[in-house]
Structure formats: structure tokens, C-alpha cells
Design an enzyme around this catalytic site. Sequence first.
Site, PDB file in Angstrom:
ATOM      1  N   SER A 309       0.843  -1.200   0.000  1.00  0.00           N
ATOM      2  CA  SER A 309       0.000   0.000   0.000  1.00  0.00           C
ATOM      3  C   SER A 309       0.872   1.242   0.000  1.00  0.00           C
ATOM      4  O   SER A 309       2.085   1.177   0.257  1.00  0.00           O
ATOM      5  CB  SER A 309      -0.901   0.011   1.233  1.00  0.00           C
ATOM      6  OG  SER A 309      -0.191   0.473   2.379  1.00  0.00           O
ATOM      7  N   ASP A 310       0.275   2.378  -0.246  1.00  0.00           N
ATOM      8  CA  ASP A 310       0.968   3.651  -0.065  1.00  0.00           C
ATOM      9  C   ASP A 310       0.832   4.067   1.406  1.00  0.00           C
ATOM     10  O   ASP A 310       0.130   3.433   2.202  1.00  0.00           O
ATOM     11  CB  ASP A 310       0.383   4.706  -1.006  1.00  0.00           C
ATOM     12  CG  ASP A 310       1.407   5.769  -1.383  1.00  0.00           C
ATOM     13  OD1 ASP A 310       2.325   6.033  -0.586  1.00  0.00           O
ATOM     14  OD2 ASP A 310       1.287   6.349  -2.480  1.00  0.00           O
ATOM     15  N   TRP A 311       1.506   5.146   1.754  1.00  0.00           N
ATOM     16  CA  TRP A 311       1.571   5.662   3.127  1.00  0.00           C
ATOM     17  C   TRP A 311       0.163   5.970   3.666  1.00  0.00           C
ATOM     18  O   TRP A 311      -0.554   6.793   3.103  1.00  0.00           O
ATOM     19  CB  TRP A 311       2.429   6.921   3.109  1.00  0.00           C
ATOM     20  CG  TRP A 311       2.561   7.693   4.385  1.00  0.00           C
ATOM     21  CD1 TRP A 311       1.654   8.559   4.910  1.00  0.00           C
ATOM     22  CD2 TRP A 311       3.684   7.692   5.266  1.00  0.00           C
ATOM     23  NE1 TRP A 311       2.132   9.112   6.070  1.00  0.00           N
ATOM     24  CE2 TRP A 311       3.394   8.601   6.310  1.00  0.00           C
ATOM     25  CE3 TRP A 311       4.913   7.039   5.279  1.00  0.00           C
ATOM     26  CZ2 TRP A 311       4.284   8.856   7.361  1.00  0.00           C
ATOM     27  CZ3 TRP A 311       5.798   7.296   6.317  1.00  0.00           C
ATOM     28  CH2 TRP A 311       5.482   8.191   7.342  1.00  0.00           C
ATOM     29  N   GLU A 312      -0.221   5.267   4.737  1.00  0.00           N
ATOM     30  CA  GLU A 312      -1.526   5.461   5.382  1.00  0.00           C
ATOM     31  C   GLU A 312      -2.691   5.371   4.394  1.00  0.00           C
ATOM     32  O   GLU A 312      -3.761   5.940   4.638  1.00  0.00           O
ATOM     33  CB  GLU A 312      -1.579   6.807   6.120  1.00  0.00           C
ATOM     34  CG  GLU A 312      -0.735   6.848   7.383  1.00  0.00           C
ATOM     35  CD  GLU A 312      -0.910   8.137   8.172  1.00  0.00           C
ATOM     36  OE1 GLU A 312      -1.312   9.157   7.570  1.00  0.00           O
ATOM     37  OE2 GLU A 312      -0.647   8.138   9.384  1.00  0.00           O
ATOM     38  N   ALA A 313      -2.481   4.659   3.303  1.00  0.00           N
ATOM     39  CA  ALA A 313      -3.488   4.661   2.237  1.00  0.00           C
ATOM     40  C   ALA A 313      -4.759   3.924   2.631  1.00  0.00           C
ATOM     41  O   ALA A 313      -5.851   4.301   2.183  1.00  0.00           O
ATOM     42  CB  ALA A 313      -2.906   4.053   0.966  1.00  0.00           C
TER      43      ALA A 313
END
Length: 498
Positions: A309-313
Amino acid sequence: MASRMDSGLCLLLLLVVLCKCVEATEHLKYKNPSQPITARVEDLLRRMTLEEKIGQMAQIERTLATPDVMKNYYIGSVLSGGGSVPEPKASPATWMNMVNEIQKGAMSTRLQIPMIYGIDAVHGHNNVYGATIFPHNVGLGATRDPDLARRIGAATALEVRATGIPYTFAPCVAVCRDPRWGRCYESYSEDPQIVKAMTEIIVGLQGQPPANSIKGMPFLAGQSNVAACAKHFVGDGGTTNGIDENNTVSSFKRLVNTHMTPYFDAIEKGVSTIMISYSSWNGVKMHTNRFLISHVLKKQLGFKGFVISDWEAIDRITSPPDANYSLSILESVGAGIDMVMLPYNFTYFMGNLTSQVKGGFISMNRINDAVRRILRVKFTMGLFEQPLADPSLANQLGSKEHRELAREAVRKSLVLLKNGKSMNNNLLPLDKNASKILVVGTHANNLGYQCGGWTIEWQGLSGNSTIGTTFLEAIKLAVSSSTKVVYKKNLDTNYVKG
């Protein structure tokens, strides 16, 4: 008689213990580098508890990665967010010591599974003071030179390894279709064929896969290379009006032909990981899109590395963010995301995911698929054999050879739109012996602005943020001693007329 019997019994017990030890070692296939990677993965997977598996799926920020956290939660991955450094202007040795200490915490667990440390080295090792800074992707795309991209990838890999890090969240293979998108500078081009060609940087980062390699399998040539991450799957550069993290409206055919094209080559080149986009496709958040992640990416395209995933996605799946975190976990993991870049709230994530698996909401098959992919990448990288940093690579950071390569990249990436009033009245090249040269602009004498975003900090910095030469300094060095160089940060027309 009794004494001889006791001696014989002790000898027998000793032999039994030795045999058991040899047997145990032989059965630990995952620790045997001569075994095929598939066999090692399956052997380790069957030994792991649910908690250990879910720990592998968690990526946390380095500031939280204490030895106790790594050991007690079986954390699989750690990252430096943009600007997250062990100390200001940290040396390669400081970086290595930090990564090694975190790794020792991971290796103190029951099964001694090494963690993988990742960082955004997107135009050189840009978070690190003194590293070589290469032009951003928009500049490299203008060169139309895939071999240059490959050489930059190889140089970047060496500099990332110089700090003890084996994994970069690069390259960005977005196809920017609207220049209003604030991250267009991270895209090689609006033309998917140019972006596709520039995926050659993956070969530089990871090495050249052998001709007989299995399509979709992650690849890493050796300890001078790093695992790469193609991002952001898919359609991040096609959002309506160029709004960041927004909605890409298109048919499936157009999505494939425009935005998915670079991923075909990235997978062919053995890219180790793929990061999912914050954006949506036709209103469906990419982090919940089971069709595109599990069916298209994993099954149809045959990608066998891990999806991150992306950051805090996953927090941002709902609006407002974190409105229903349990549902976000269910939908994202269920869609096929293998590793979650949390990066902070890891205990809640792990506890919640554990409950969902035990409650039958997420299957063990899905968990095993995620962990199998993560372990496959780790074994491919050689982390089980060489978990700690190689200090002999420290001198690669900001090396003379890499800075010469960066100069070549700058020269090739320059785009001259107009040269003076006419073909017979060119402005460039400037005369080194001119009596006066006027240099204008806020960026001309600001190294941080010159380097742009993703340099030391996520959005870059102003001023002398790293080691380098500004435009103004370079001009002063190039002209004759008799030339007067005048610098104006802001200039009005009256000054020019005068």
C-alpha cells in the site's frame, strides 16, 4: 558394571541428542540457501503462527522500530518516510548502524525472519545528505535515453546500499496526462511508450534477470543492487483535472493502453514489488479494487512479488480518513494488498486483522498468499544469508563517478524551447568573456529549489539542504575573471531597460 552401564547410557543419550540436532538442522529448509526458493518459502510458511504472518504484512516507520517492537510483533518491514533520518546530515555509518540495530531486533525472533528496510530513493538517494541527486523523472523522460536510466538506477542502488538499505520505493511509472497534477514531475512522460522504455531503470536498480527467468518472479542480482517498486498502480496520472489522489475515469481498454502499459515491462524485468495508488478508477478506490489487484495484476499479468500500500493509504479508503478502519482493513487485504505501509498505528492494524481472520472474514489462504509473496522477495534478496549492511559500500555515497553521471543526465535532459530572437541572433551559448552576465530568479541561487521535491524532505527544502552547486555558482566558475556576474532574485523591467 554399573559404571560402564551409566557411561554407555550417557553415550547413547549424547548420540540421540546429536542426531536430533542434525535432523532439526536438515529439516529447517528455509535456512538452507542450497534449497530452491519455493521450498524455503513453503517450509518457513508452515512453521509460522498467525501472529507471525500478520507481523510480516506490517510496515512501520523507523522511529517506532525498537528492538522490542521488532521482536514482540514480528514486524516484516520498516521504512523511512520522507525526511525521516537517524540524525541531521547523517553519515553512511550512522544509517548502517540504525538499520543493523533494527535488523538485529527482527533476527531475535523465534524464526529469525529478517525485516526489509525501504526508502524513497526516487531521483538518487534523495533523503540522504551528500547523496548524488539526479534529475527528476520528467527530466529523464526528456532524454529519451533508457540506457541512461539504467545507469542511474545502478548508481542509485549503490548509494542506497551505502547506507545499509536494500529496498527503494522507485520507480514511479505514472503516465501524467494533465500537467495540473502536482506530481507530474515524478512522471517520465505523458506518452506511455516513453514511460515504458524508461522502466529500464529497474534493470539498473535490481540487475538484469537471466533469459530463462520465470515471468513475474522478483529478481535481485546481488548485494550491490536493491529491490525496486513500480508505482502507483494504476491510473495515478490520469485523474480528473489532475487532482491528486482523485478519480481516473476511463474504459478498461484505455486504462490498460495508457496507464498499465509500463507495468507490463516492469513485471517482465522482475520488479520485486508494486505499490498501489491513492487514486480511484471509475469511483472505486484502487486500494479496494480486487479486480485490478488480484485478477489483473496477480493472475493475468503474473506478478509474483508483493503488493504494498501507499503511506496510510488504507486509512484514506473512507472519507473522512479512518472513519471505519476495520472495513478498510477488510477491503484492502481482501483486494490483494500484501504489505501495508501503516506506518504508525500497527498494533491496532495487527489486532484487527487477527480478529478478522479468526472470525472468518479474511481467509487464511489470503494471508498465506500475502506472506508467501513477502518471503519470496526476502529470499530472492538474500536477506536470510546477509541480513546486515555491508560497510565496504559506504564510499559509494555521492561518489565522483555518480556525480559525473548526474551531470550527463542534466545535459541530456535540458530542453531548449527558443534561443534568442531568431536563428541568426542566438543567445546561447553565452560568451565566457562577456563583460556582464545577468542571472535572474529565485531558484538560481537556491540549491534546495533547484533539486525540487523529494530532496532531504518529502516536499524538498529551501537553501543549502545538501551538497551541490547552484546555477549562479556554476556560471561564476565558468566565466572569465573579468566578467561581472550580476544576480537579481526578483527583477523589474526598469532594471533591464536601464
